[in-house]
Design an enzyme around this catalytic site. Structure first.
Site, mmCIF file in Angstrom:
data_model
loop_
_atom_site.group_PDB
_atom_site.id
_atom_site.type_symbol
_atom_site.label_atom_id
_atom_site.label_comp_id
_atom_site.label_asym_id
_atom_site.label_seq_id
_atom_site.Cartn_x
_atom_site.Cartn_y
_atom_site.Cartn_z
ATOM 1 N N GLU A 171 0.848 -1.194 0.000
ATOM 2 C CA GLU A 171 0.000 0.000 0.000
ATOM 3 C C GLU A 171 0.888 1.250 0.000
ATOM 4 O OE1 GLU A 171 -3.528 1.756 2.941
ATOM 5 O OE2 GLU A 171 -1.882 0.566 3.762
ATOM 6 N N LYS B 22 -9.893 0.237 -2.026
ATOM 7 C CA LYS B 22 -10.102 -0.109 -0.617
ATOM 8 C C LYS B 22 -11.544 0.153 -0.216
ATOM 9 C CE LYS B 22 -7.873 0.538 3.906
ATOM 10 N NZ LYS B 22 -6.794 1.244 4.619
ATOM 11 N N CYS C 147 -4.435 -3.398 3.977
ATOM 12 C CA CYS C 147 -4.120 -3.000 5.347
ATOM 13 C C CYS C 147 -5.250 -3.296 6.326
ATOM 14 C CB CYS C 147 -3.734 -1.515 5.357
ATOM 15 S SG CYS C 147 -2.939 -0.973 6.895
#
Length: 505
Positions: free
Chosen positions: A245, A305, A355
């Site tokens: 990321e 995301k 994440c």
């Protein structure tokens, strides 16, 4: 409970922590139980989450711990009611699972960090994740803790039969885990050689993004070093490469120079690279994405995301947040994506859990149900310094590997990057704040575990049982008060003895 998590990772401490909470609220009224439960929650979350405030001050860290501790307060209140029921360790364990489910969804989309399951990856109970996911593991931990308390209490009351009955509750989870361990291991149907790139960042702190070009250059250089090693025969050519990321916080779809630079590197390798990038929109918003960058054709599929970090990637309650921390105004204006989180790398359906997304049960489950044979976790932990955060995230990824029987590849900007096999074993990992390249041949599979198939059903069942137990306990107490003629709450020293501990005349 805290010391069951990395860095100490003493998994056996978690049931003891649960038992101590039950002991603290035994015989208390609702108000006292809430207070003691909240104190226990603070004792758990305050040492677990200091990385939240490592560079932004203590305000956000304390505020988050204070909110999450409410779940333990509710657990304490539920326990204080349920202990009058026969078999109360079971109902109390259901209550713990229900409170974890609640805080995993509320507020602002929830914060699953600190589920008891995530502290069990070095112990046998983690194997239960393949049957019921993280909720099953947390339930087992809570049941062992509550049963342990019941055994001790029955022994002190010299009630051997009650002690034996209570001990069964603590034995069953271990027996289930042992059975799963004894079953034949999954035989992979295929394998693939993969590479994970960790380019590192110029320096620690929140301002690492001020050197966005340097971060990108670090990852390009590390990837080019891999290309040189492949060309010289020192390393095998992987089928795919995973970047972390924020590897390119300069929008590679808008900046021609950056796009050309990535094109050059990917074309030299001749294999697709999953590039972590930030894309900018004309309205001032951004998207946190993983882009499949193919040799020859350039950028292709994207995973945007889906679950954003509140107060980090977007700012709810802006007036309150800005009072808590001067850094709050620096929160991004990111927009969430949709879809099932699957991209195709080298012809392989791959889950991309960026994440924070790895903490949420439903997101990875949706990807695996959609056909993902491999799980990637591109992450950026540079803003959390040399804290335990990265190792706590690694523990979550290990549980996901077992839960879905999939290889998990963690690609971190500054560490910890890792290769995790479907049985939860870490076969390779990087150090914090170092540049590294991990190459491994890993198994692939398209079969679904019971946990993947059942989804949230185990969590829903235990939550429903907790609700039913609460109703039954309330009815029992009211009847006890009517028959005894009491007009107020039962004092702590005369709490009704559970039915299964009462001696016959």
């Amino acid at each position: 409970m805290f010391i069951s998590f990395p860095p100490t990772a003493l998994w056996g401490a978690a049931p003891v922590g649960v038992a101590l909470v039950v002991a603290a609220v035994w015989g208390c009224g609702i108000g006292q139980a809430l207070l003691y439960g909240y104190a226990a929650g603070l004792a758990f979350f305050l040492p677990l989450l200091p990385w939240v405030g490592i560079y932004v001050g203590a305000g956000p860290w304390i505020a988050l711990a204070a909110v999450e501790a409410v779940a333990v307060a509710v657990f304490g209140a539920l326990v204080s009611r349920m202990v009058v029921l026969p078999g109360y360790p079971l109902w109390c364990a259901c209550a713990w699972t229900a409170t974890e489910a609640l805080r995993s969804r509320l507020p602002f989309g929830g914060f699953p960090w600190g589920k008891l399951a995530f502290g069990q990856t070095d112990g046998p109970l983690v194997q239960l994740a393949a049957v019921g996911g993280a909720p099953a593991v947390s339930f087992a931990v809570a049941l062992i803790g509550c049963s342990g308390f019941a055994v001790v209490r029955a022994a002190l009351r010299r009630s051997p039969r009650a002690a034996v009955r209570a001990s069964l509750g603590g034995i069953l989870p271990f027996a289930g885990a042992a059975l799963l361990i004894a079953l034949p291991a999954y035989e992979p149907r295929a394998s693939v050689t993969v590479a994970v790139i960790q380019g590192n960042v110029p320096r620690l702190g929140l301002d690492f993004n001020a050197q966005r070009a340097a971060v990108l250059e670090n990852h390009l250089r590390r990837t080019e070093d891999l290309a040189s090693a492949i060309e010289s025969g020192q390393m095998p050519r992987p089928a795919m490469i995973v970047w972390p990321e924020n590897a390119s916080d300069i929008d590679p779809l808008r900046d021609r120079q950056v796009r050309a630079r990535i094109d050059e590197t990917v074309n030299r390798l001749g294999v697709p690279v999953l590039v972590g990038a930030v894309l900018s929109a004309d309205d001032g918003t951004s998207r946190n994405v993983s882009i499949v960058w193919n040799p020859g054709s350039g950028p292709g599929q994207q995973h945007i995301k889906r679950r954003l970090v509140p107060f980090g990637e977007y700012l709810p309650m802006r007036p309150v947040a800005t009072r808590l921390s001067a850094y709050a105004d620096k929160a991004g204006r990111f927009v969430p994506g949709d879809g099932d989180g699957i991209v195709t790398l080298a012809g392989i359906p791959t889950a991309a859990a960026i994440c924070y997304e790895v903490a949420f049960d439903d997101l990875i489950r949706e990807s695996v149900r959609g056909g993902a044979q491999l799980i990637t976790v591109p992450t950026n932990n540079a803003t959390f310094g040399r804290t335990a955060m990265s190792f706590q995230q690694l523990a979550m990824s290990r549980l996901r590997a077992i839960e879905h029987r999939r290889t998990v590849l963690i690609a971190a900007t500054s560490g910890v990057s890792a290769v995790v096999t479907p049985d939860g074993t870490v076969t390779d990992q990087s150090a914090l704040f170092s540049a590294d390249t991990l190459i491994a041949t890993v198994p692939l599979d398209d079969r679904l575990t019971l946990a993947t198939r059942w989804g949230a059903l185990p969590e829903a069942i235990t939550s429903a049982l907790a609700a039913a137990a609460l109703i039954a306990a309330t009815v029992f107490k009211r009847r006890a008060r009517r028959t005894s003629g009491l007009k107020r709450s039962v004092p702590a020293d005369t709490t009704p003895v559970p039915i299964d501990e009462q001696k016959s005349p």
